[in-house]
Design a protein around this motif. Structure first.
Motif, PDB file in Angstrom:
ATOM      1  N   SER A  15       0.826  -1.213   0.000  1.00  0.00           N
ATOM      2  CA  SER A  15       0.000   0.000   0.000  1.00  0.00           C
ATOM      3  C   SER A  15       0.862   1.265   0.000  1.00  0.00           C
ATOM      4  O   SER A  15       0.372   2.337  -0.323  1.00  0.00           O
ATOM      5  CB  SER A  15      -0.963  -0.005   1.184  1.00  0.00           C
ATOM      6  N   VAL A  16       2.138   1.136   0.356  1.00  0.00           N
ATOM      7  CA  VAL A  16       3.025   2.304   0.231  1.00  0.00           C
ATOM      8  C   VAL A  16       3.210   2.632  -1.256  1.00  0.00           C
ATOM      9  O   VAL A  16       3.052   3.774  -1.687  1.00  0.00           O
ATOM     10  CB  VAL A  16       4.398   2.045   0.903  1.00  0.00           C
ATOM     11  N   HIS A  23      -0.532   6.408   1.360  1.00  0.00           N
ATOM     12  CA  HIS A  23      -0.626   5.077   1.950  1.00  0.00           C
ATOM     13  C   HIS A  23      -1.964   4.912   2.686  1.00  0.00           C
ATOM     14  O   HIS A  23      -2.676   3.916   2.527  1.00  0.00           O
ATOM     15  CB  HIS A  23       0.581   4.913   2.893  1.00  0.00           C
ATOM     16  N   GLY A  63       2.959  -0.330   7.455  1.00  0.00           N
ATOM     17  CA  GLY A  63       3.194   0.388   6.199  1.00  0.00           C
ATOM     18  C   GLY A  63       3.801   1.760   6.453  1.00  0.00           C
ATOM     19  O   GLY A  63       4.657   2.226   5.690  1.00  0.00           O
ATOM     20  N   SER A  93       7.038   3.269   4.798  1.00  0.00           N
ATOM     21  CA  SER A  93       7.039   4.546   4.088  1.00  0.00           C
ATOM     22  C   SER A  93       8.136   5.468   4.646  1.00  0.00           C
ATOM     23  O   SER A  93       8.898   6.073   3.894  1.00  0.00           O
ATOM     24  CB  SER A  93       5.657   5.187   4.251  1.00  0.00           C
TER      25      SER A  93
END
Ligand code: PFF
Length: 448
Positions: free
Chosen positions: A103-104, A148, A353, A357
């Motif tokens: 999802s980053v 994100h 995440g 990130s």
């Protein structure tokens, strides 16, 4: 409460293909092809994807449908009181690791989609400008975190809507759209002057380039691209009705996944060569090299919008499948509601995440086994947990389940005559070829 199922055959296909087709096809596959010698890599990839990974995909679906359970419950049900439940536990946790870093990149895609919509990639922006735009963005704190978060929220909304009216419906609209978008891009790219060189790079293998590192990268990619070894295809398999042909759906999924990766490469490589750029750019290919091409080609502004939209759609349908593993586990094993389960997965994936990130910026000095947090999660899952999970899974199907049970699932109780005919061959692959080959390639990555 009754367990949900996918409605029909097309629904199964879009869900499975939706999981398989993702950033792995549009982002990872093209850059690996670039880094590992073009067509030679693709050649090895095809063998691994269809001879080793397709039987594993079928095996996952078999475990799911046989048990009608989530990734953890499946092993408890099919092998009660044994240690196999630990494979289930790992299968529930690994997708959360994957979704957190996935999802980053999904967030980066959203950011680049907004940039494309405001025509940031037009008017001949230079490569160094785009390079620093990308570096400034990923090393900053808030903008990537925002992307994100938004990406995970979008995924969560589809999940909360449920298996049929969320996952299946979303896939039915988005997957055809995705194919159309990427085909438009490929046509544009292949009609650029000087594009042929890129096609030669993709289609003319130089077999001398094949070595252990190419094989291990190809196997890792095949696992990643077909979403194997992490409980997603098992969970989706558990939603396939008893009347569907599970082996056929798995085969179509593998074919669609490979075709999509090739079309994506045809959308990217010819343009890279036409502009005289380096195909071995690595992970920055999609976010640095491509925007440069968009900035400098006719209709590039529109093509950029199409590309980043495709990237987002592909990424969401995959992250949905990763998310669903944890949600199915919480709903069935912990008796939580779908909403609360989604919230729990969201929070865990968000925190992990966020660390990924930040590992491009403020946390870039934090290393785990010599890797930044993002790289550690990526390598841990794609090069280690996925092949290991897949290996244990085929061992489970080939050596723990009975031949009669596997035959029953594979042929729908003996009613599918074509499947009956190939069963012994597939059974041989599952029992001997897949475990041995995966083990050899997996270990060779450590030895060489
Ligand atoms: N197959 C997805 C891709 O190619 O982008 C990534 C992925 C999805 C991996 C789901 C694993 C998974 F369980």
């Amino acid at each position: 409460m009754e367990r949900e199922n996918f409605g029909n055959r097309f629904g199964v296909l879009v869900a499975m293909a939706g999981s398989a087709v993702g950033l792995g096809n549009l982002w990872r596959f093209p850059y690996l092809v670039g880094s590992y010698g073009g067509a030679a890599f693709i050649f090895v990839y095809i063998i691994f994807a269809f001879i080793l990974c397709l039987p594993i995909l079928i095996s996952e679906a078999i475990v799911g449908r046989r048990s009608r359970s989530n990734a953890y419950g499946a092993f408890k049900k099919l092998a009660p009181g044994t240690k196999w439940k630990w494979l289930g536990a790992v299968s529930v946790f690994t997708p959360i690791i994957v979704v957190s870093y996935y999802s980053v990149i999904g967030g980066w895609s959203l950011e680049y989609f907004f940039k494309a919509c405001t025509f940031s990639f037009t008017g001949g922006t230079t490569q160094s400008e785009l390079g620093s735009m990308f570096d400034n963005f990923i090393t900053s704190v808030w903008a990537p975190l925002f992307g994100h978060t938004l990406f995970l929220l979008l995924t969560g909304i589809v999940i909360i809507a449920g298996v049929k009216s969320g996952i299946e419906k979303f896939g039915k609209i988005m997957m055809p759209l995705l194919f159309v978008l990427v085909i438009i891009m490929a046509i544009r790219s292949m009609t650029l002057p000087g594009a042929t060189e890129g096609l030669v790079y993709l289609f003319k293998p130089d077999f001398s380039k094949i070595d252990a590192s190419v094989c291990s990268a190809a196997l890792g990619q095949a696992f990643f691209s077909l979403s194997l070894g992490v409980g997603t295809m098992l969970t989706y398999g558990s939603y396939i009705k008893k009347s569907e042909n599970l082996a056929a759906s798995s085969t179509y999924t593998a074919v669609a996944d490979f075709l999509f990766a090739m079309i994506a490469s045809c959308a990217i490589m010819p343009a890279v060569f036409a502009f005289g750029l380096n195909p071995q750019e690595g992970p920055g290919l999609v976010f640095q090299t491509l925007p440069f091409i968009f900035s400098n080609m006719t209709m590039g502004g529109i093509i950029a919008i199409i590309f980043f939209l495709a990237l987002i759609v592909a990424a969401i349908t995959s992250s949905i499948s990763l998310y669903e593993v944890g949600v199915a586990y919480l709903v069935e094993e912990r008796k939580m509601s779908r909403k609360w389960s989604s919230a729990v997965v969201f929070v865990v994936a968000w925190v992990m995440g966020a660390l990924c990130s930040l590992s491009f910026g403020p946390l870039s000095d934090v290393h785990i086994l010599g890797q930044t947090i993002f790289n550690f999660f990526d390598k841990l899952s794609a090069n280690f947990l996925m092949p290991l999970g897949g290996l244990l899974l085929v061992l489970f199907v080939g050596w723990k389940m009975t031949k009669a049970d596997v035959f029953d699932e594979f042929t729908n109780g003996g009613t599918l005559s074509a499947n009956r005919r190939i069963f012994n061959f597939v059974w041989f692959l599952i029992r001997y070829v897949c475990p041995i080959a995966v083990l050899v390639v997996f270990l060779s990555a450590f030895i060489f």
